[in-house]
Structures are given as structure tokens and as C-alpha cells.
Design an enzyme around this catalytic site. Structure first.
Site, mmCIF file in Angstrom:
data_model
loop_
_atom_site.group_PDB
_atom_site.id
_atom_site.type_symbol
_atom_site.label_atom_id
_atom_site.label_comp_id
_atom_site.label_asym_id
_atom_site.label_seq_id
_atom_site.Cartn_x
_atom_site.Cartn_y
_atom_site.Cartn_z
ATOM 1 N N GLU A 98 0.825 -1.436 -0.082
ATOM 2 C CA GLU A 98 0.202 0.028 0.063
ATOM 3 C C GLU A 98 0.917 1.310 -0.034
ATOM 4 O O GLU A 98 1.871 1.402 0.445
ATOM 5 C CB GLU A 98 -0.794 -0.084 1.171
ATOM 6 C CG GLU A 98 -1.850 -1.093 1.364
ATOM 7 C CD GLU A 98 -2.558 -1.256 2.504
ATOM 8 O OE1 GLU A 98 -3.667 -1.340 2.742
ATOM 9 O OE2 GLU A 98 -1.806 -0.801 3.716
ATOM 10 N N CYS B 126 3.484 8.216 1.030
ATOM 11 C CA CYS B 126 4.133 7.527 2.179
ATOM 12 C C CYS B 126 4.384 6.182 1.437
ATOM 13 O O CYS B 126 2.992 5.469 0.951
ATOM 14 C CB CYS B 126 3.179 7.349 3.248
ATOM 15 S SG CYS B 126 3.801 6.350 4.529
ATOM 16 N N CYS C 85 6.586 -7.122 8.359
ATOM 17 C CA CYS C 85 7.545 -6.416 8.990
ATOM 18 C C CYS C 85 8.182 -7.433 10.148
ATOM 19 O O CYS C 85 6.911 -7.966 10.849
ATOM 20 C CB CYS C 85 6.947 -4.988 9.523
ATOM 21 S SG CYS C 85 8.294 -4.265 10.657
ATOM 22 N N CYS D 165 6.343 -4.308 16.687
ATOM 23 C CA CYS D 165 6.044 -3.116 17.561
ATOM 24 C C CYS D 165 4.596 -3.613 18.161
ATOM 25 O O CYS D 165 3.734 -3.958 17.195
ATOM 26 C CB CYS D 165 6.110 -2.091 17.034
ATOM 27 S SG CYS D 165 7.847 -1.282 16.723
ATOM 28 N N CYS E 7 1.299 -2.035 16.054
ATOM 29 C CA CYS E 7 1.301 -1.696 14.774
ATOM 30 C C CYS E 7 0.624 -2.984 13.828
ATOM 31 O O CYS E 7 0.848 -3.860 14.476
ATOM 32 C CB CYS E 7 2.621 -1.458 14.501
ATOM 33 S SG CYS E 7 2.697 -1.062 12.358
ATOM 34 N N SER F 251 11.599 6.812 8.058
ATOM 35 C CA SER F 251 11.202 6.594 9.480
ATOM 36 C C SER F 251 11.691 5.357 9.941
ATOM 37 O O SER F 251 11.559 4.352 9.359
ATOM 38 C CB SER F 251 9.976 6.806 9.589
ATOM 39 O OG SER F 251 9.159 6.465 11.026
ATOM 40 N N SER G 176 10.858 6.650 15.445
ATOM 41 C CA SER G 176 9.836 6.501 16.299
ATOM 42 C C SER G 176 10.074 5.972 17.621
ATOM 43 O O SER G 176 10.807 4.952 17.887
ATOM 44 C CB SER G 176 9.309 4.866 15.656
ATOM 45 O OG SER G 176 8.636 5.364 14.534
ATOM 46 N N LEU G 177 9.788 6.885 18.644
ATOM 47 C CA LEU G 177 10.475 6.740 19.899
ATOM 48 C C LEU G 177 9.447 6.269 20.882
ATOM 49 O O LEU G 177 9.677 5.186 21.243
ATOM 50 C CB LEU G 177 10.791 8.045 20.614
ATOM 51 C CG LEU G 177 11.815 8.363 21.723
ATOM 52 C CD1 LEU G 177 13.053 7.802 21.226
ATOM 53 C CD2 LEU G 177 12.154 9.714 21.883
ATOM 54 N N ASN H 294 -3.631 5.354 16.550
ATOM 55 C CA ASN H 294 -4.880 4.771 15.633
ATOM 56 C C ASN H 294 -5.336 3.486 15.748
ATOM 57 O O ASN H 294 -4.331 2.769 15.593
ATOM 58 C CB ASN H 294 -4.325 4.873 14.202
ATOM 59 C CG ASN H 294 -3.917 6.298 13.726
ATOM 60 O OD1 ASN H 294 -4.838 7.348 13.921
ATOM 61 N ND2 ASN H 294 -2.899 6.697 13.271
ATOM 62 N N CYS I 167 -1.278 6.040 10.059
ATOM 63 C CA CYS I 167 0.026 5.470 10.563
ATOM 64 C C CYS I 167 -0.244 4.190 11.460
ATOM 65 O O CYS I 167 -1.110 4.152 12.354
ATOM 66 C CB CYS I 167 0.676 6.255 11.595
ATOM 67 S SG CYS I 167 1.391 7.743 10.889
HETATM 68 N N1 SAH Z 1 9.323 0.943 10.775
HETATM 69 C C1 SAH Z 1 9.430 2.338 10.656
HETATM 70 C C2 SAH Z 1 8.110 3.023 9.665
HETATM 71 C C3 SAH Z 1 6.928 2.375 9.732
HETATM 72 S S1 SAH Z 1 5.884 2.784 10.969
HETATM 73 C C4 SAH Z 1 9.217 3.186 12.000
HETATM 74 O O1 SAH Z 1 9.118 2.438 13.032
HETATM 75 O O2 SAH Z 1 9.407 4.093 12.096
HETATM 76 C C5 SAH Z 1 5.500 4.598 10.814
HETATM 77 C C6 SAH Z 1 4.919 5.346 11.763
HETATM 78 O O3 SAH Z 1 3.657 4.850 12.291
HETATM 79 C C7 SAH Z 1 5.950 4.923 13.072
HETATM 80 O O4 SAH Z 1 5.965 5.997 13.945
HETATM 81 C C8 SAH Z 1 4.938 3.955 14.010
HETATM 82 O O5 SAH Z 1 5.443 3.900 15.071
HETATM 83 C C9 SAH Z 1 3.650 4.689 13.771
HETATM 84 N N2 SAH Z 1 2.506 3.753 14.146
HETATM 85 C C10 SAH Z 1 2.706 2.310 14.113
HETATM 86 N N3 SAH Z 1 1.598 1.781 14.361
HETATM 87 C C11 SAH Z 1 0.601 3.025 14.864
HETATM 88 C C12 SAH Z 1 -0.753 3.174 15.243
HETATM 89 N N4 SAH Z 1 -1.469 2.053 15.594
HETATM 90 N N5 SAH Z 1 -1.173 4.373 15.628
HETATM 91 C C13 SAH Z 1 -0.412 5.452 15.383
HETATM 92 N N6 SAH Z 1 0.776 5.348 14.780
HETATM 93 C C14 SAH Z 1 1.530 4.235 14.555
#
Ligand code: SAH
Length: 343
Positions: free
Chosen positions: A91, A104, A111, A115, A118, A193, A216-217, A292, A335
Site C-alpha cells: 500500500e 508514504c 515487518c 511493535c 502496529c 522513519s 519512532s520513539l 490509531n 500510521c
Molecule cells: N518501521 C518504521 C516505519 C513504519 S511505522 C518506523 O517504525 O518508524 C510509521 C509510524 O507509524 C511509526 O512512527 C510507527 O510507530 C507509527 N505507528 C505504528 N502503529 C501505529 C498506530 N496504531 N497508531 C499510530 N501510529 C502508529
């Protein structure tokens, strides 16, 4: 016979592929593919007819093909499911901002990072995307926008996958994208990112490409971060912040820290205080992202008042924070909601 795809090859690779033909032919082909979006050798008028016929029998020019499209109700976000050159489906999300159009893109199918909040990681990693496939995502966006009389202004590599776990293909794609014979895209318009693959951040610094780094902290201490993001057990906060700061100092590019606010988990004033503390003195912005919803995940978004307080705390304690305007949540394009693809 399986035809070889020329899309995604660099000029040097094209020269090698068509040798002993002279190098200017490779230049002509590159211009046709990347500048003019030609997908058919018959349209390459500069080439002699015999060559066009020969190329048609040996090669193809395949980018990305549209499988499905969803528009958000406000018309500002569009999500596309694309079939890519090597057969993957991923996507991409197109967003219209006040400052222009951004796309994006995804860097992997699935992946492996795990996390906890996600959707993209729920089924693990299927495979890396090739440089040609990532470039195909960008070309799709560029061509789509051109068809609407618009242009592509920036690229965020923030879709499905961890770009720094697909490092070589990522760098190849970025360099190709930047070439004059390709889109000539400025590195400054590109954001990568990452969840924090520290050795790859150091490597990226040494490439000396001034792309913006987004980290992504999501937590201000190791205990909470490791619980939310398994990568933190391998590379803790201290080494991550040091690598990010070093990246900012070397490139002069401000690092963006993304911080998802998860209701009741990491969104109290105490978390904001600790976050401000660990980022003090860094060349940094914080981008707050209200969680989200993802059906399989048990987190909830922050309350409005928690979001406001968190935002206010950072901005009054020396840290520039913004709240990410979430786009496209109604079509699961926001995201963390990307997966390929059920709705
Ligand atoms: N692997 C990379 C890029 C993909 S995630 C990374 O970790 O940065 C892109 C962004 O979306 C990251 O900041 C991630 O933490 C965030 N993200 C993932 N799941 C989410 C959710 N359910 N709600 C909001 N942001 C989310």
C-alpha cells in the site's frame, strides 16, 4: 522466455546490460524510462527500428500496477494497493497538505520488528522490497499526480516495513531517485522513519545523503520502550539518542521524534517530563501521534485532555512539538494501519 525488467536499473547497469552498444543508447533508454515514463520500446523513437524490436523481445519496462484504490471522505488522502514489479502487493498513501503532496511508501512486505501497537507487523516479515519496487511506488504516485495536474513534493518512507532493515535496496533506490536522469529528487524532500536500528543509522550518516531522519520513539525510558518495541532490547535509548544526535549534527538536519500517544500507557505528564528531559539539548522536533485503532491491538487513543496537556508540557519545556494531523483513518490509511490489505 522471461523478459528482463529494465525499470529500476541505474545508468551504469543499463550500459552494462546493453553492451557492446554505445553508452549514449543507455542514456536514451534511461531518459525514456525515467523522464518520459515510456513503458513500451516501440515508443522509443530515437532508437533504430531493429533495436526496438530486439529490445521488445528481450526486455520489459514494468513499474507498479493499480489493484485497488480508496479515497478518504475529505478527499485529502488516497490509499492505493499496488502490484509491484516483482509481484508483491503493497500500500501507498498519497496525502495533500497545505505545503504540497506527499507519498508514504512501504519498504517491506510485512515487518519483523514486532511493535506492539502496529498492524503492519502482525504477520511478520514476508520479504524485502527491491529498489525497483520502491521506485515503482514513487513513480506510481508521481504519474498519478501528474495526471491530476499536480506534482509530488515529498516522500516519506513510513509505510509498511522497517526501511533500515532493507538497507542496501533503500540506498540504491534513494541514489537512483536523486539522479538527474531519474526524478532528480532532492534528498531534503525525503524522510526515512525508523524504529531505531542503531548500526544502520550510523551507516546512513556515513552515506552523507541529507535525508531527514524520523525516529519512532514512543516511550521516554527503556523499560516501557522495550515493552512496546522489541527493537529497544537490542539497541537501548541511550545509544539510539546518541546515534540520532550524531546524525543531526553531521547532516545539519533536525531529527523528528515520533511519539504515539497510547491512552493510559505513555501519555501522562510524568512521561512528558521524562521525554523533555531525554531530548533536552537535541536538534529535534517531536511529532505526537494519537494512537490509531488497530483491531488486534488492545491500546486506546489518548483522551483529548491528555493529548493537550502532553503537547503543552513539551512546548513550554524547550521541546518543539506538533500533533500529527492524522489523515485517512476512515480508509485505514493512517500510521500503523497499513497492511496489504483487507479493506
Ligand atoms: N518501521 C518504521 C516505519 C513504519 S511505522 C518506523 O517504525 O518508524 C510509521 C509510524 O507509524 C511509526 O512512527 C510507527 O510507530 C507509527 N505507528 C505504528 N502503529 C501505529 C498506530 N496504531 N497508531 C499510530 N501510529 C502508529
Amino acid at each position: 522466455m522471461n523478459k528482463k525488467n529494465l525499470f529500476g536499473l541505474t545508468l551504469a547497469e543499463l550500459e552494462k546490460e546493453i553492451s557492446p552498444l554505445p553508452k549514449f543508447r543507455a542514456k536514451q533508454i534511461a531518459a525514456q524510462i525515467y523522464k518520459h515514463g515510456v513503458k513500451n520500446f516501440d515508443e522509443m523513437n530515437e532508437l533504430p527500428k531493429t533495436l526496438r524490436a530486439e529490445f521488445s523481445s528481450r526486455y520489459e519496462i514494468k513499474t507498479a500496477e493499480l489493484l485497488k484504490r480508496l479515497n478518504s471522505a475529505d478527499g485529502l488522502t488516497k490509499k492505493f494497493l499496488l502490484g509491484l514489479v516483482d509481484g508483491a502487493a503493497v500500500e501507498i498513501v498519497l496525502m495533500k497538505h497545505d505545503y504540497g503532496n506527499s507519498v508514504c511508501i512501504s519498504s517491506q512486505v510485512g515487518c519483523q520488528m514486532g511493535c506492539k501497537f502496529c498492524a503492519s507487523t502482525l504477520k511478520g516479515l514476508e520479504r524485502n522490497l527491491t529498489a525497483a519496487e520502491m521506485l515503482g511506488e514513487i513513480f506510481f504516485a508521481e504519474e498519478f499526480l501528474r495526471g491530476e495536474g499536480e506534482k509530488l513534493d515529498s516522500i516519506v518512507i513510513m509505510g509498511t516495513g522497517e526501511p533500515l532493515m532493507n538497507y542496501d535496496a533503500l540506498i540504491k533506490m534513494l541514489r537512483l531517485l536523486h539522479e538527474d536522469y531519474c526524478l532528480g529528487m532532492s534528498y531534503r524532500k525525503i524522510t526515512i522513519s525508523t524504529c531505531g536500528v542503531v548500526p544502520a543509522i550510523k551507516k546512513l550518516r556515513d552515506e552523507k545523503l541529507p535525508v531527514t531522519l524520523s525516529i519512532s520513539l514512543h516511550a521516554p525510558d527503556d523499560k516501557l520502550r522495550s515493552a512496546l518495541m522489541p527493537v529497544n532490547s537490542a539497541f537501548g535509548l541511550k545509544s539510539l539518542l546518541a546515534a540520532a544526535d550524531d546524525y543531526a549534527q553531521s547532516t545539519g538536519r533536525r531529527v523528528t521524534y515520533e511519539y504515539i500517544l497510547l491512552g493510559g500507557v505513555n501519555d501522562t505528564e510524568e512521561h512528558a517530563r521524562r521525554l523533555a528531559k531525554i531530548l533536552s539539548g537535541q536538534l529535534a522536533n517531536v511529532n505526537l501521534i494519537p494512537f490509531n485503532p488497530v483491531a488486534e491491538r488492545n491500546f486506546i487513543p489518548p483522551s483529548n485532555s491528555a493529548l493537550k496537556k502532553f503537547f503543552h508540557f513539551l512546548n513550554t519545556h524547550g521541546i518543539t512539538a506538533t500533533v500529527r494531523k492524522e489523515m485517512g483513518a476512515d480508509v485505514n490509511a493512517a500510521c500503523g494501519q497499513l497492511r496489504a490489505m483487507s479493506n
